[in-house]
Design an enzyme around this catalytic site. Structure first.
Site, PDB file in Angstrom:
ATOM      1  N   ASP A  35       1.325  -1.118   0.291  1.00 13.73           N
ATOM      2  CA  ASP A  35       0.107   0.072  -0.140  1.00 13.73           C
ATOM      3  C   ASP A  35       0.686   1.480   0.294  1.00 13.73           C
ATOM      4  O   ASP A  35       0.704   2.026  -1.033  1.00 13.73           O
ATOM      5  CB  ASP A  35      -0.610  -0.235   1.314  1.00 13.73           C
ATOM      6  CG  ASP A  35      -0.724   0.312   2.508  1.00 13.73           C
ATOM      7  OD1 ASP A  35       0.971  -0.043   2.793  1.00 13.73           O
ATOM      8  OD2 ASP A  35      -1.450   0.544   3.142  1.00 13.73           O
ATOM      9  N   ASP A 170      -5.832   0.705   5.595  1.00 10.58           N
ATOM     10  CA  ASP A 170      -6.730   0.691   7.113  1.00 10.58           C
ATOM     11  C   ASP A 170      -8.043   1.328   7.295  1.00 10.58           C
ATOM     12  O   ASP A 170      -9.104   1.324   7.821  1.00 10.58           O
ATOM     13  CB  ASP A 170      -6.132   0.426   7.921  1.00 10.58           C
ATOM     14  CG  ASP A 170      -4.851  -0.734   8.361  1.00 10.58           C
ATOM     15  OD1 ASP A 170      -4.957  -0.468   7.229  1.00 10.58           O
ATOM     16  OD2 ASP A 170      -4.349   0.184   9.067  1.00 10.58           O
TER      17      ASP A 170
HETATM   18 MG    MG Z   1      -3.064   0.885  13.511  1.00 13.61          MG
END
Ligand code: MG
Ligand code: ADP
Length: 390
Positions: A35, A170
């Site tokens: 990423d 995330d």
């Molecule tokens: Mg984290």
């Protein structure tokens, strides 16, 4: 799980919150260390949530309570970017400050944080906290913001106020995930597509090695630097200024320069370039409902993380090998490496025996307890209650 509304009422001394929102943790199926190299990742949100409950106050104070820490944090609005505390306060101050930079927010608020995403276990409880909080505050303050802008704001909060230079995966998956699917994220394009996770007869298990990731942060920074160095070397060697990240590098070009390129840089680049390819192959495998191929790609990912990216440790290698020697279809370390957990693709009817077998074998070999968990692909962040804001 304790109800966040009750926690709010008990701890903040108010009847009911104005807004309740939640965001999930995540497991990245494949695409490790890609990423921050502008590549592809394939995470799924898990059926574990961080929940926040918020109500506006009629003064400038922010009063926040976390049930996990059983602890209060208070500060005045607008937050004056205090020094890092090293604790959970930084996440709250970070999100609030980033929002306040977009325009004056006004009064403070009461906040309760709860939920059941395990902290520090590689399931990204930090992004779940940022995203659930940002979602609630955007609603409460009536801020117009695109999904991608909210994701970037949360990532920036973690960079600037916590000091973790995380990629965008995330926060992105915490907000955008859809139940029953994995999310193929193209980091360069900041674009995604959903991949149904319909592997009938297959269970996904994580096995936490119990090895703390003490080396992880420093090694992470070293790997990021090595990737940048590899890009610079390749730009010069291939005379292709269009190479801006390892995303732009072809496997055959890497093969061609193998003997000229510094060994370590070549290894790091090799992992990233082949891992990007594996992510796309894994999407094909999932779309073909081919669990065996999907599992084999996970195992190939692990070998690459072990040998080329050099972020594994013997305990993680043991867990992966055990799975391959038994009924597993494939496994790999997940997260940054140097500890943490492995992800295993297991025939559903073998899952219980597998879980038992691997914990027993691990305890015997390492005199340490491994913890098996099973997660299902859940939806992304959502507002659970909104009664208008202040
Ligand atoms: Mg984290
Ligand atoms: P991970 O994201 O893998 O769980 P991190 O170290 O990035 O691990 O983030 C964990 C930190 O995030 C915690 O130490 C805490 O500061 C913060 N955090 C996460 N969830 C909560 C929560 N429910 N309440 C308070 N702080 C939380």
């Amino acid at each position: 799980m304790q109800d966040i509304r009750r926690i709010f009422a008990e701890r903040l001394g108010q009847d009911a919150p104005t807004i309740v929102s939640q965001a999930p943790g995540r497991v990245n199926l494949i695409g490790e260390h890609t990423d921050y190299n502008n590549g592809f990742v394939l995470p799924m949100a898990i059926d574990r949530w961080t929940e926040v409950a918020v109500s506006p106050r009629d003064d400038q104070t922010v009063r926040a309570y976390s049930s996990v820490f059983d602890e209060f944090v208070t500060f005045e609005m607008p937050p004056d970017a205090p020094p890092r505390s090293g604790g959970w306060r930084d996440y709250v101050v970070g999100v609030v400050t980033m929002l306040a930079r977009r325009g004056s927010l006004g009064n403070g608020f009461d906040l309760a944080i709860g939920g059941d995403v395990p902290l520090g276990g590689g399931l990204s409880s930090s992004a779940a906290l940022e995203v659930s909080l940002a979602l609630a505050l955007v609603q409460m303050y009536g801020i117009e913001m695109s999904d991608v802008a909210l994701v970037q704001l949360c990532q920036e909060a973690e960079h600037a106020f916590v000091g973790t230079h995380c990629g965008i995966m995330d926060q992105y998956v915490a907000l955008m995930a859809r139940k029953g699917t994995a999310l193929l994220l193209d980091v360069a394009a900041l674009d995604h597509r959903y991949v149904p996770l319909a592997l009938d007869g297959v269970t996904l298990l994580t096995v936490d090695s119990g090895v703390r990731r003490s080396l992880a942060q420093s090694a992470y920074n070293v790997r990021r630097q090595e990737c940048q160095d590899a890009v610079r070397w390749l730009q010069a060697a291939l005379a292709e200024p269009t190479i801006r990240s390892l995303r732009d590098v072809r496997e055959e070009d890497l093969k061609r320069v193998q003997h000229a390129m510094p060994t370590v840089l070549h290894r790091r680049a090799w992992h990233v370039v082949t891992e990007n390819a594996r992510v796309l192959q894994a999407v094909d495998a999932l779309e073909d409902h081919d669990a065996a191929r999907f599992g084999a790609l996970l195992s190939a990912s692990h070998r690459s993380l072990r040998d080329a990216y050099e972020v594994s440790v013997p305990e993680l290698d043991f867990l992966v090998s055990w799975g391959e020697d038994h009924e597993g279809l494939g496994a790999r370390l997940i997260g940054g490496g140097f500890g943490g957990a492995t992800l295993h693709v297991v025939p559903a009817q073998e899952a219980d025996a597998y879980a038992e077998g691997i914990t027993r074998a691990y305890a015997a070999a390492w005199n340490q307890e491994a913890t098996v968990a099973r997660y299902r692909p859940g939806p992304g962040a959502k507002q659970l209650l909104s009664r208008g804001g202040g």
